[in-house]
Write a protein that holds these residues in place. Structure first.
Motif, PDB file in Angstrom:
ATOM      1  N   GLY A 173       0.893  -1.112  -0.173  1.00  0.00           N
ATOM      2  CA  GLY A 173      -0.131   0.092  -0.326  1.00  0.00           C
ATOM      3  C   GLY A 173       0.523   0.965  -0.090  1.00  0.00           C
ATOM      4  O   GLY A 173       0.104   2.703  -0.668  1.00  0.00           O
ATOM      5  N   TYR A 174       2.091   1.548   0.601  1.00  0.00           N
ATOM      6  CA  TYR A 174       2.970   2.632   1.463  1.00  0.00           C
ATOM      7  C   TYR A 174       3.276   2.639  -0.673  1.00  0.00           C
ATOM      8  O   TYR A 174       3.091   3.987  -1.038  1.00  0.00           O
ATOM      9  CB  TYR A 174       4.114   2.097   2.173  1.00  0.00           C
ATOM     10  N   LEU A 204       4.122   5.877  -5.439  1.00  0.00           N
ATOM     11  CA  LEU A 204       4.065   6.573  -6.813  1.00  0.00           C
ATOM     12  C   LEU A 204       3.307   7.031  -7.953  1.00  0.00           C
ATOM     13  O   LEU A 204       3.613   8.210  -8.229  1.00  0.00           O
ATOM     14  CB  LEU A 204       3.726   4.868  -7.533  1.00  0.00           C
ATOM     15  N   PHE A 205       2.171   7.422  -6.647  1.00  0.00           N
ATOM     16  CA  PHE A 205       1.068   7.788  -7.836  1.00  0.00           C
ATOM     17  C   PHE A 205       0.647   9.138  -7.027  1.00  0.00           C
ATOM     18  O   PHE A 205       0.434  10.394  -7.659  1.00  0.00           O
ATOM     19  CB  PHE A 205      -0.751   7.234  -7.356  1.00  0.00           C
ATOM     20  N   ALA A 206       1.441   9.437  -6.296  1.00  0.00           N
ATOM     21  CA  ALA A 206       1.261  10.972  -4.988  1.00  0.00           C
ATOM     22  C   ALA A 206       2.530  11.658  -5.917  1.00  0.00           C
ATOM     23  O   ALA A 206       2.400  12.555  -6.100  1.00  0.00           O
ATOM     24  CB  ALA A 206       1.539  10.222  -3.478  1.00  0.00           C
ATOM     25  N   GLY A 207       3.902  10.993  -6.163  1.00  0.00           N
ATOM     26  CA  GLY A 207       4.833  11.352  -6.823  1.00  0.00           C
ATOM     27  C   GLY A 207       4.067  12.097  -7.874  1.00  0.00           C
ATOM     28  O   GLY A 207       4.471  13.734  -8.193  1.00  0.00           O
ATOM     29  N   LEU A 208       3.373  12.248  -8.935  1.00  0.00           N
ATOM     30  CA  LEU A 208       3.032  12.493 -10.078  1.00  0.00           C
ATOM     31  C   LEU A 208       2.498  13.798  -9.764  1.00  0.00           C
ATOM     32  O   LEU A 208       2.070  14.352 -10.198  1.00  0.00           O
ATOM     33  CB  LEU A 208       2.301  11.757 -10.925  1.00  0.00           C
ATOM     34  N   ALA A 209       1.152  13.572  -8.795  1.00  0.00           N
ATOM     35  CA  ALA A 209      -0.055  14.039  -8.275  1.00  0.00           C
ATOM     36  C   ALA A 209       1.300  15.987  -7.570  1.00  0.00           C
ATOM     37  O   ALA A 209       0.848  17.054  -8.081  1.00  0.00           O
ATOM     38  CB  ALA A 209      -0.623  14.132  -7.048  1.00  0.00           C
ATOM     39  N   TRP A 210       2.129  15.485  -6.905  1.00  0.00           N
ATOM     40  CA  TRP A 210       3.241  16.389  -6.631  1.00  0.00           C
ATOM     41  C   TRP A 210       3.617  17.224  -7.476  1.00  0.00           C
ATOM     42  O   TRP A 210       4.525  18.582  -7.212  1.00  0.00           O
ATOM     43  CB  TRP A 210       3.929  15.831  -5.602  1.00  0.00           C
ATOM     44  N   LEU A 257      -0.714   5.059   9.130  1.00  0.00           N
ATOM     45  CA  LEU A 257       0.241   6.086   8.978  1.00  0.00           C
ATOM     46  C   LEU A 257       1.297   5.979   7.641  1.00  0.00           C
ATOM     47  O   LEU A 257       1.459   6.765   7.184  1.00  0.00           O
ATOM     48  CB  LEU A 257       0.762   5.050   9.954  1.00  0.00           C
ATOM     49  N   ARG A 258       1.377   4.850   7.223  1.00  0.00           N
ATOM     50  CA  ARG A 258       2.004   3.543   6.216  1.00  0.00           C
ATOM     51  C   ARG A 258       1.944   4.494   5.053  1.00  0.00           C
ATOM     52  O   ARG A 258       2.515   5.031   4.345  1.00  0.00           O
ATOM     53  CB  ARG A 258       2.326   2.486   6.531  1.00  0.00           C
ATOM     54  N   PHE A 259      -0.127   4.280   4.586  1.00  0.00           N
ATOM     55  CA  PHE A 259      -0.100   5.595   3.676  1.00  0.00           C
ATOM     56  C   PHE A 259      -0.073   6.934   3.588  1.00  0.00           C
ATOM     57  O   PHE A 259       0.805   7.524   1.917  1.00  0.00           O
ATOM     58  CB  PHE A 259      -1.616   5.204   3.716  1.00  0.00           C
ATOM     59  N   ILE A 260      -0.227   7.294   4.594  1.00  0.00           N
ATOM     60  CA  ILE A 260       0.517   8.735   4.601  1.00  0.00           C
ATOM     61  C   ILE A 260       2.006   8.778   4.638  1.00  0.00           C
ATOM     62  O   ILE A 260       1.974  10.159   3.907  1.00  0.00           O
ATOM     63  CB  ILE A 260      -0.057   9.416   6.463  1.00  0.00           C
ATOM     64  N   LEU A 287       1.822   9.147   1.457  1.00  0.00           N
ATOM     65  CA  LEU A 287       1.676  10.972   0.343  1.00  0.00           C
ATOM     66  C   LEU A 287       3.248  12.014   0.550  1.00  0.00           C
ATOM     67  O   LEU A 287       3.438  12.572  -0.368  1.00  0.00           O
ATOM     68  CB  LEU A 287       0.793  10.870   1.555  1.00  0.00           C
ATOM     69  N   ALA A 288       3.744  11.397   1.554  1.00  0.00           N
ATOM     70  CA  ALA A 288       4.502  12.630   2.314  1.00  0.00           C
ATOM     71  C   ALA A 288       5.838  12.151   1.698  1.00  0.00           C
ATOM     72  O   ALA A 288       6.507  13.719   1.228  1.00  0.00           O
ATOM     73  CB  ALA A 288       4.649  12.444   3.777  1.00  0.00           C
ATOM     74  N   ILE A 289       6.292  10.797   1.217  1.00  0.00           N
ATOM     75  CA  ILE A 289       7.903  11.610   1.439  1.00  0.00           C
ATOM     76  C   ILE A 289       7.986  11.955   0.002  1.00  0.00           C
ATOM     77  O   ILE A 289       8.484  12.669  -0.213  1.00  0.00           O
ATOM     78  CB  ILE A 289       8.330   9.914   1.226  1.00  0.00           C
ATOM     79  N   PRO A 290       7.037  11.607  -1.285  1.00  0.00           N
ATOM     80  CA  PRO A 290       7.488  12.015  -2.448  1.00  0.00           C
ATOM     81  C   PRO A 290       7.188  13.579  -2.232  1.00  0.00           C
ATOM     82  O   PRO A 290       7.743  14.488  -2.794  1.00  0.00           O
ATOM     83  CB  PRO A 290       6.330  11.253  -3.207  1.00  0.00           C
ATOM     84  N   ALA A 291       6.231  14.433  -1.833  1.00  0.00           N
ATOM     85  CA  ALA A 291       5.761  15.724  -1.264  1.00  0.00           C
ATOM     86  C   ALA A 291       7.549  16.601  -1.145  1.00  0.00           C
ATOM     87  O   ALA A 291       7.739  18.080  -2.299  1.00  0.00           O
ATOM     88  CB  ALA A 291       5.107  16.060  -0.552  1.00  0.00           C
TER      89      ALA A 291
END
Length: 202
Positions: free
Chosen positions: A64-65, A70-76, A116-119, A122-126
């Motif tokens: 899940g993480y 992967l997808f959060a990096g594209l959004a950020w 927490l792992r899902f959040i 989101l945070a690492i690629p930001a």
């Protein structure tokens, strides 16, 4: 008599007065981020197992993480296209990572690690996407840009490698939860350092 063609000499690059301070600040941010990840990262599976997770549940946490990151990096990346947002993506990402690791150190059961792992995904690629974009702005037009970007990335890789090597002794000294506390300190330091940067660098 024929006139000799004039040759224009290249103008020396004019660096901003605080160029090196900003370069070192961005390097410190990525250094703190990778030390934080390397402090607790190697033992996330063992920590989840110590809180009651099975191997299948550990796979759920890891999968899940990774998918979210992967997808959060594209959004950020789309948000980071606007220069004024890059600083706050860095600060926000680092703060979120600090909160996630602090909460992870305090959870009583593995199920709390799922959100927490899902959040964290989101945070690492930001902060990583925003810091690289800001470094690209700072080095735009610099003749040594490839070398300086390489040194910048090397500071993060070195921090991650050293943290992983030291994490074994760290976890033995302070336990798995203690490693998350140490990571929280480094993420907080990275957020405070990123907050000293201007919204836009040149």
């Amino acid at each position: 008599a024929p006139t000799q063609p004039t040759v224009e000499l290249p103008r020396p690059l004019q660096l901003a007065p605080d160029f090196w301070r900003r370069y070192l600040t961005l390097s410190t941010v990525i250094f703190c981020g990778f030390v934080g990840l390397g402090s607790a990262g190697p033992f996330q599976a063992l920590y989840a197992v110590s809180l009651g997770a099975t191997l299948g549940q550990v796979a759920l946490l890891a999968g899940g993480y990774t998918s979210i990151a992967l997808f959060a990096g594209l959004a950020w990346g789309r948000l980071a296209d606007r220069p004024g947002r890059r600083k706050w993506l860095m600060v926000g990402g680092m703060c979120l990572l600090g909160i996630v690791h602090l909460a992870s150190a305090l959870v009583p059961h593995w199920e709390w690690l799922v959100p927490l792992r899902f959040i964290e995904g989101l945070a690492i690629p930001a902060h990583q996407v925003a810091s690289m974009a800001m470094m690209g702005d700072l080095l735009a037009g610099h003749p040594n840009r490839p070398r300086l970007i390489s040194a910048y990335r090397m500071s993060g890789s070195l921090a991650f490698s050293v943290a992983i090597v030291a994490s074994g002794a760290l976890s033995q000294a302070v336990g798995y939860a203690g490693s998350y506390f140490v990571a929280t300190v480094f993420f907080a330091t990275g957020a405070a350092t990123a907050a000293t940067l201007p919204a836009v660098v040149h």
